[in-house]
Write an enzyme that holds these catalytic residues in place. Sequence first.
Site, PDB file in Angstrom:
ATOM      1  N   ASP A  34      -3.966   1.432   9.646  1.00 19.53           N
ATOM      2  CA  ASP A  34      -5.159   2.274   9.791  1.00 19.53           C
ATOM      3  C   ASP A  34      -5.655   2.218  11.219  1.00 19.53           C
ATOM      4  O   ASP A  34      -6.289   3.157  11.693  1.00 19.53           O
ATOM      5  CB  ASP A  34      -6.260   1.806   8.838  1.00 19.53           C
ATOM      6  CG  ASP A  34      -6.033   2.399   7.466  1.00 19.53           C
ATOM      7  OD1 ASP A  34      -5.196   1.856   6.724  1.00 19.53           O
ATOM      8  OD2 ASP A  34      -6.652   3.442   7.172  1.00 19.53           O
ATOM      9  N   CYS A  88       0.832  -1.206   0.000  1.00 23.72           N
ATOM     10  CA  CYS A  88       0.000   0.000   0.000  1.00 23.72           C
ATOM     11  C   CYS A  88       0.865   1.254   0.000  1.00 23.72           C
ATOM     12  O   CYS A  88       2.031   1.205  -0.418  1.00 23.72           O
ATOM     13  CB  CYS A  88      -0.994   0.021   1.150  1.00 23.72           C
ATOM     14  SG  CYS A  88      -2.336   1.205   0.868  1.00 23.72           S
TER      15      CYS A  88
END
Length: 320
Positions: A194, A125
């Site tokens: 996250d 990512c």
Amino acid sequence: MIVAETADKIKRMEIRGAGRIARAAAEALRDHALADRATTSEAFRHDMELAASTLLRTRPTAVSLPNAVHMVMAGIERAKTADEAKAGIVSRADEFVRSSQHAVEQIAVFGSRHIRDGDTILTHCNSEAALSCIIAAHREGKEIEVFATEVRPRNQGLVTIRTLNDAGIKTNFIVDSAVRSFIHDVDLVVIGADAVTVNGAVVNKIGTSQVAHAAVEARVNVMVAAETYKFAPRTTLGELIEIEERSGSEVLPDEIAKTLPHVTVRNPAFDVTPAEYIDLIVTEKGAIPPQMAYVIIRDYLGWEIGEFSAVLGTGGFSGA
Ligand code: RUB
């Protein structure tokens, strides 16, 4: 207006990545407060609560968002007038943005210590915090090479390889399914987060748990770079973090999908990597094993949701 625009950009992923989302939300609340015309503290609070809930509804998984919103909204506490409340929001928002940027710089310092000269690193990512560690190691003169995944369906890997390329770091770009084929060439996996739960599980971009699984199988260490405001006090009683599921059209164009009536496209945006797959979580307060995540929540966030005032304080672990 300002808040609606920011909320829309977060939803459409024009603003993305947990840290950037949190800073954009804090800035939107600050600008909303500055533009607000309410004359009483009650009316001001009401306007701000509406703005906060609009932002909170955008993306459910990144805990940085509710944490940032609560930290900023705590600026209203104890304000007797609308002006005092406004000043409270503005100073909290500015402080959040400053400390968030500082946190990334600090994580780079601590994280790069765990990257050795000659290491090949795999990242998945696009994480500002993870890349800060890799770039810091490179700037310290360590000879490193990176494998970066494509990150279907939104291709965040393209942002990652551009950043790595611009930093002059030797990079290999691979499809997500090639991770296990290359894992034996890798010395260290470095990823962002996250959310980090109280038991040290890390919620990050879909595919992270497969990367970590392949790394554990190959005895490759996994390091997570995460600011303290990504830790989730809400998980203290085992509450689960909601995993955002995005539109199937991100994976398969609607024209094709409508020719396949028996096919449902599933598109979860994040997954959960258990603490056992993670060796180290690097925060701006120091590096901890994932099993110590509760210490961050206890010492820097507070157990109760809404008790966020302590997070911007000082202190830290030695020997990071
Ligand atoms: C981004 C993602 C990142 C984390 C950490 O997902 O999973 O790894 O948010 O990023 P998306 P950072 O692109 O769906 O927002 O370290 O920049 O906060």
